[in-house]
Design an enzyme around this catalytic site. Sequence first.
Site, PDB file in Angstrom:
ATOM      1  N   SER A 273       0.846  -1.186   0.000  1.00 33.58           N
ATOM      2  CA  SER A 273       0.000   0.000   0.000  1.00 33.58           C
ATOM      3  C   SER A 273       0.880   1.233   0.000  1.00 33.58           C
ATOM      4  O   SER A 273       1.977   1.233   0.585  1.00 33.58           O
ATOM      5  CB  SER A 273      -0.911  -0.006   1.235  1.00 33.58           C
ATOM      6  OG  SER A 273      -1.516   1.264   1.427  1.00 33.58           O
ATOM      7  N   LYS A 279       0.064  -3.652   5.091  1.00 29.08           N
ATOM      8  CA  LYS A 279      -0.886  -4.397   4.262  1.00 29.08           C
ATOM      9  C   LYS A 279      -0.183  -5.349   3.297  1.00 29.08           C
ATOM     10  O   LYS A 279       0.901  -5.059   2.800  1.00 29.08           O
ATOM     11  CB  LYS A 279      -1.778  -3.430   3.472  1.00 29.08           C
ATOM     12  CG  LYS A 279      -2.716  -2.605   4.335  1.00 29.08           C
ATOM     13  CD  LYS A 279      -3.725  -1.866   3.481  1.00 29.08           C
ATOM     14  CE  LYS A 279      -4.731  -2.829   2.887  1.00 29.08           C
ATOM     15  NZ  LYS A 279      -5.716  -2.142   2.025  1.00 29.08           N
ATOM     16  N   ASN A 281      -1.781  -6.940   0.179  1.00 31.98           N
ATOM     17  CA  ASN A 281      -2.980  -7.038  -0.653  1.00 31.98           C
ATOM     18  C   ASN A 281      -2.876  -8.167  -1.680  1.00 31.98           C
ATOM     19  O   ASN A 281      -1.813  -8.357  -2.289  1.00 31.98           O
ATOM     20  CB  ASN A 281      -3.207  -5.726  -1.405  1.00 31.98           C
ATOM     21  CG  ASN A 281      -3.459  -4.561  -0.481  1.00 31.98           C
ATOM     22  OD1 ASN A 281      -4.198  -4.681   0.482  1.00 31.98           O
ATOM     23  ND2 ASN A 281      -2.830  -3.424  -0.766  1.00 31.98           N
ATOM     24  N   ARG A 312     -27.384  -6.240 -45.092  1.00 33.78           N
ATOM     25  CA  ARG A 312     -26.211  -5.524 -44.574  1.00 33.78           C
ATOM     26  C   ARG A 312     -26.713  -4.517 -43.557  1.00 33.78           C
ATOM     27  O   ARG A 312     -27.647  -3.752 -43.827  1.00 33.78           O
ATOM     28  CB  ARG A 312     -25.454  -4.801 -45.698  1.00 33.78           C
ATOM     29  CG  ARG A 312     -24.852  -5.704 -46.748  1.00 33.78           C
ATOM     30  CD  ARG A 312     -23.691  -6.524 -46.230  1.00 33.78           C
ATOM     31  NE  ARG A 312     -22.560  -5.699 -45.875  1.00 33.78           N
ATOM     32  CZ  ARG A 312     -21.724  -5.162 -46.760  1.00 33.78           C
ATOM     33  NH1 ARG A 312     -21.901  -5.366 -48.056  1.00 33.78           N
ATOM     34  NH2 ARG A 312     -20.708  -4.440 -46.369  1.00 33.78           N
TER      35      ARG A 312
END
Length: 383
Positions: A273, A279, A281, A312
């Site tokens: 982080s 942290k 993650n 078309r």
Amino acid sequence: MANALFGPLSGTDRVDVLLDDGAWIAALLEVELALSAVAAEQGAVSTDDADGVERAVAAVAGVDPAALAAESVEGGNPVIPLVKRLKAAAARIQPGAERAVHPGATSQDVLDTALVLLTRRAGHRITEDLAACADAAAALARDHRGTPCAARTLGQQALPTTFGLVAANWCAGLDRARVRLAAVLDELPVQYGGAAGTLAATHPHGPAVADALAARLGLAPQGVPWHTERTRIGELAGALGVAAGACAKPAGDVVLLSATELGEVSEAAPGDSSSMPHKRNPAAAVTARGAATRAPGLVATLLAAQEQEFQRAAGAWHAEWETLTGPLRVTAGAASRLRTCLEGLQVHPDAMGRNLALAAGAQGSGAGHAAELADRVLAGRPR
């Protein structure tokens, strides 16, 4: 177009080079060259004229995408100015060779076939990563077939299961998505119908030219032209969306199981982080989930574009070109990032046991049955 900033982060760099402007132009020219060659083989154009087209393609291959894009505005697609350049180059190199450029085709024939080529190439990267994800999940299932953990329903602990069965379920979904996507990719056909889808301009050679073009490019035969019959594109969109969802499921589980309060799994190389150094993650799972979340909206656009009028379409076909490369990219990103997540996933049985003990009413013999189910899933895997 390749995304230098976000491509590696989202995993789309796995296919970006296969879908960028250069890849588009190369695929369009590949179709034109193949068409000239097979038209000569089938007697629709002269062999001498077709021989000059290869040199014309080489002369045009370095066209600036921005210049071609500007020239595309008037006609509404890039094939029209590309064919003009090819014919001019062929006439300069070998007078008369321009007659073998774009024989009996309309712009949609070339653009659709080029899009199929690009789709198959990018799609095969996706199926490779899906297979690797499923293999990684299967390895986790084998290693942890008897590792007890809490099954959770509605966010709450339910009864005991095993992490092996959790991973086996991931494996089953990934295998199913891979098999279906591979089948859809293999069924994508060539497109060759001419101005109104009747093959009139190359009569009586048209069907033979179409089949020979498919064979030369390694695509499925078309049966009949499918200019406004877009169920194949719808099936492809659905298969890509399902594959993205199959990736989102384990990615979401890993994100939740990695939470500090649970701590039952962790990635081998967790992210940090910018402001909270404590942290760890689950960055690969997070980005896989983020890529997969983008798929449903793109799929919806492709399904909406299936309603194409007469022979078309005015607008709905045009909506497919850039949109289709979207689910290819995000599904590739989801599979690529999930592969990173699962191949290095670390499982923490102690944390699983600790959490399982928190719910006194969640005890029982379910773990034994879960292990047997995991074995059943692994034994029945498609090859």
